[in-house]
Write a protein that holds these residues in place. Sequence first.
Motif, PDB file in Angstrom:
ATOM      1  N   PHE A  49       0.702  -1.122   0.002  1.00  0.00           N
ATOM      2  CA  PHE A  49       0.006   0.026  -0.220  1.00  0.00           C
ATOM      3  C   PHE A  49       0.702   1.210  -0.112  1.00  0.00           C
ATOM      4  N   ALA A  50       2.137   0.981  -0.051  1.00  0.00           N
ATOM      5  CA  ALA A  50       2.973   2.456   0.179  1.00  0.00           C
ATOM      6  C   ALA A  50       3.093   3.242  -1.309  1.00  0.00           C
ATOM      7  N   ASP A  51       2.965   2.385  -2.340  1.00  0.00           N
ATOM      8  CA  ASP A  51       3.105   2.994  -3.584  1.00  0.00           C
ATOM      9  C   ASP A  51       1.928   2.900  -4.489  1.00  0.00           C
ATOM     10  N   ARG A  52       1.473   3.424  -5.418  1.00  0.00           N
ATOM     11  CA  ARG A  52       0.467   3.162  -6.344  1.00  0.00           C
ATOM     12  C   ARG A  52       0.714   2.001  -7.189  1.00  0.00           C
ATOM     13  N   LYS A  53      -0.614   1.326  -7.413  1.00  0.00           N
ATOM     14  CA  LYS A  53      -0.422   0.020  -8.159  1.00  0.00           C
ATOM     15  C   LYS A  53      -1.339   0.266  -9.205  1.00  0.00           C
ATOM     16  N   THR A  54      -1.036  -0.646 -10.227  1.00  0.00           N
ATOM     17  CA  THR A  54      -2.007  -0.783 -11.335  1.00  0.00           C
ATOM     18  C   THR A  54      -3.227  -1.393 -11.476  1.00  0.00           C
ATOM     19  N   THR A  55      -4.354  -0.678 -11.795  1.00  0.00           N
ATOM     20  CA  THR A  55      -5.498  -1.566 -11.649  1.00  0.00           C
ATOM     21  C   THR A  55      -6.145  -1.561 -12.956  1.00  0.00           C
ATOM     22  N   PRO A  69      -1.960 -16.030  -9.203  1.00  0.00           N
ATOM     23  CA  PRO A  69      -1.477 -14.696  -9.752  1.00  0.00           C
ATOM     24  C   PRO A  69      -1.878 -14.621 -11.500  1.00  0.00           C
ATOM     25  N   LEU A  70      -2.370 -13.412 -11.885  1.00  0.00           N
ATOM     26  CA  LEU A  70      -2.640 -13.351 -13.294  1.00  0.00           C
ATOM     27  C   LEU A  70      -1.588 -12.323 -13.883  1.00  0.00           C
ATOM     28  N   THR A  71      -1.387 -12.680 -15.213  1.00  0.00           N
ATOM     29  CA  THR A  71      -0.609 -11.522 -15.898  1.00  0.00           C
ATOM     30  C   THR A  71      -1.283 -10.970 -16.978  1.00  0.00           C
ATOM     31  N   GLU A  72      -0.993  -9.955 -17.495  1.00  0.00           N
ATOM     32  CA  GLU A  72      -1.433  -9.220 -18.671  1.00  0.00           C
ATOM     33  C   GLU A  72      -0.300  -8.827 -19.784  1.00  0.00           C
ATOM     34  N   ASP A  73      -0.422  -9.136 -21.046  1.00  0.00           N
ATOM     35  CA  ASP A  73       0.592  -9.160 -21.959  1.00  0.00           C
ATOM     36  C   ASP A  73       1.127  -7.674 -22.124  1.00  0.00           C
ATOM     37  N   GLY A  76       3.974  -6.248 -18.598  1.00  0.00           N
ATOM     38  CA  GLY A  76       5.422  -6.639 -18.510  1.00  0.00           C
ATOM     39  C   GLY A  76       5.309  -7.810 -17.368  1.00  0.00           C
ATOM     40  N   ASP A  77       6.110  -7.658 -16.586  1.00  0.00           N
ATOM     41  CA  ASP A  77       6.282  -8.660 -15.373  1.00  0.00           C
ATOM     42  C   ASP A  77       5.251  -8.644 -14.195  1.00  0.00           C
ATOM     43  N   ARG A  78       4.298  -7.604 -14.216  1.00  0.00           N
ATOM     44  CA  ARG A  78       3.537  -7.396 -13.139  1.00  0.00           C
ATOM     45  C   ARG A  78       2.647  -8.454 -12.681  1.00  0.00           C
ATOM     46  N   LEU A  79       2.272  -8.685 -11.660  1.00  0.00           N
ATOM     47  CA  LEU A  79       1.293  -9.876 -11.230  1.00  0.00           C
ATOM     48  C   LEU A  79      -0.033  -9.035 -10.665  1.00  0.00           C
ATOM     49  N   PHE A  80      -1.232  -9.648 -11.099  1.00  0.00           N
ATOM     50  CA  PHE A  80      -2.470  -9.299 -10.424  1.00  0.00           C
ATOM     51  C   PHE A  80      -3.260 -10.417  -9.969  1.00  0.00           C
ATOM     52  N   MET A  81      -4.095  -9.638  -8.878  1.00  0.00           N
ATOM     53  CA  MET A  81      -5.088 -10.647  -8.269  1.00  0.00           C
ATOM     54  C   MET A  81      -6.332 -10.004  -8.440  1.00  0.00           C
ATOM     55  N   VAL A  82      -7.404 -10.806  -8.313  1.00  0.00           N
ATOM     56  CA  VAL A  82      -8.790 -10.393  -8.686  1.00  0.00           C
ATOM     57  C   VAL A  82      -9.070  -9.391  -7.148  1.00  0.00           C
ATOM     58  N   ALA A  83      -9.579  -8.373  -7.286  1.00  0.00           N
ATOM     59  CA  ALA A  83     -10.256  -7.716  -6.314  1.00  0.00           C
ATOM     60  C   ALA A  83     -11.701  -7.541  -6.064  1.00  0.00           C
ATOM     61  N   VAL A  99      -6.131  -6.106  -9.402  1.00  0.00           N
ATOM     62  CA  VAL A  99      -5.116  -5.133  -8.587  1.00  0.00           C
ATOM     63  C   VAL A  99      -3.800  -5.751  -8.583  1.00  0.00           C
ATOM     64  N   GLU A 100      -2.689  -4.925  -8.992  1.00  0.00           N
ATOM     65  CA  GLU A 100      -1.466  -5.310  -9.142  1.00  0.00           C
ATOM     66  C   GLU A 100      -1.109  -5.488  -7.526  1.00  0.00           C
ATOM     67  N   PHE A 101      -0.153  -6.694  -7.396  1.00  0.00           N
ATOM     68  CA  PHE A 101       0.611  -7.108  -5.920  1.00  0.00           C
ATOM     69  C   PHE A 101       2.027  -7.451  -6.484  1.00  0.00           C
TER      70      PHE A 101
END
Length: 111
Positions: A49-55, A69-73, A76-83, A99-101
């Motif tokens: 929660f300290a930095d902004r994350k991609t949604t 964990p999910l990815t989006e083409d 890049g290497d960012r991982l996402f979870m269902v919020a 939401v990126e984690f």
Amino acid sequence: MCGSVDGPAPLARGVYTRVSDGSQVRELMRGGFTDCPERLLIGTLHSQFADRKTTLSGECVLDPGIPAPLTEDNQGDRLFMVAGEVQDAIAGTTDATYVEFRPDEYRAQTE
């Protein structure tokens, strides 16, 4: 008093105990880092929660697989979870928010 203590705490309202012998647990390990439970929690909260994350949000195909964990083409290497999501089982779609984690990166200063 809140948090871990060095010695036994027989009057504590809640403690982590080992199932094998009932002894009080004072340190836990998470992500290769060992510390008291409250410092591990602080590290997780700060890392997430300290930095902004991609949604990402919108309609997509319903995936009945196990939560992972999910990815989006394009991310890049960012991982996402269902919020959150609203599923349309008949159409096989879902209106979801992802939401990126990140892994725990913050380490509290110890005395």
